[in-house]
Write a protein that holds these residues in place. Structure first.
Motif: not given
Ligand code: 0L1
Ligand code: MG
Length: 262
Positions: A63-65, A70, A80, A140, A149, A151, A156, A162
């Motif tokens: 899971a991201g963001l 973030k 996402v 990560e 970066f 986008f 994304v 990413s």
């Molecule tokens: O793992 C993340 O939170 C990355 C989500 C994608 C956005 C980014 O590249 O920071």
């Protein structure tokens, strides 16, 4: 869906080639402004299919963001989801070659390993904790294929959020032995603390990110299989790294995990 199958295939090939050759690209919505969420996840799924056709194995999800830090850093408002392939995994204390990446950053995360499958809709934190075998510290390494970066969320998602490398380790703990909301984390770069926070920074409770992921997959009839490894999202904003850097994540009661960049 707004894009046809041929365009989805072409975009998947383009983004995966950028990943494999460590080349950046403008965001794909510049050329395809009508691209919708289904298109974005369809491109991500095609990237996964390309990898599995070449023998890579999917081993989990991310899971991201998922934290306000973030979201603020990237100027977005929605979590996402992406996949983890076996070759993303770096051994504890191992090395990441920056020549294989574009502009890596690291994120301190709590990783979950499931002992039972989880399926949405309706999945909640309690379901996640009951299905979790153990939780452990994870770093990560993200590496957006998009230039600087820059986008939007759909671009994304198409770029597998990413995802590029990760390490997990430290002292795995059953989830009932840790308060994942108050657990403290410190991320160090070259021995200096560079980011710190608590688990609650991730959607109030890191297990909420796993529940959201299960509910997201449930919409297309998929589940999180038993044994899945899932990264629940950066607790803090991401920190840029370069060759020569050593990164260590310490998580209260769960030991530490580290990586170095060459
Ligand atoms: O793992 C993340 O939170 C990355 C989500 C994608 C956005 C980014 O590249 O920071
Ligand atoms: Mg992350």
């Amino acid at each position: 869906m707004a894009l046809d199958a041929k365009t989805l295939d072409r975009l998947a090939e383009h983004l995966e080639t950028c990943e494999l050759e460590a080349r950046d690209t403008p965001k794909i919505t510049d050329e395809h402004p009508s691209m919708d969420w289904d298109d974005a996840y369809a491109i991500q799924n095609r990237i996964l299919a390309r990898k599995t056709a070449r023998g890579a194995r999917p081993i989990g999800y991310k899971a991201g963001l998922t934290s306000h830090a973030k979201m603020k850093q990237m100027g977005v408002e929605t979590p996402v989801f992406g996949f983890l392939a076996d070759y993303f995994s770096v051994p504890e204390g191992g090395t990441v070659r920056t020549s294989e990446l574009i502009h890596p950053k690291v994120e301190p995360e709590i990783a979950f390993v499931l002992k039972r499958a989880l399926k949405g809709p309706g999945c909640h934190i309690g379901d996640v904790l009951a299905a979790t075998d153990f939780v452990l510290p994870g770093i990560e390494v993200i590496d957006s294929r998009y230039r600087d970066f820059k986008f939007d969320l759909k671009s994304v998602v198409a770029d597998n959020t990413s995802a590029s490398r990760f390490v997990v380790g430290g002292r795995p703990r059953p989830p009932h032995e840790v308060d994942l909301r108050t657990v403290g984390i410190v991320l160090e770069k070259n021995g200096e603390p560079v980011a710190m926070g608590a688990g609650a920074a991730v959607l109030g409770h890191p297990a909420a990110a796993i529940a959201m992921l299960a509910n997201h997959l449930g919409k297309s009839g998929q589940e999180l299989p038993a044994g899945s490894l899932i990264l629940s999202g950066g607790v803090t904003e991401a920190v840029a790294v370069a060759a020569g850097d050593n990164v260590c994540l310490r998580v209260q009661g769960m030991g530490s995990v580290s990586l170095r960049f060459t």
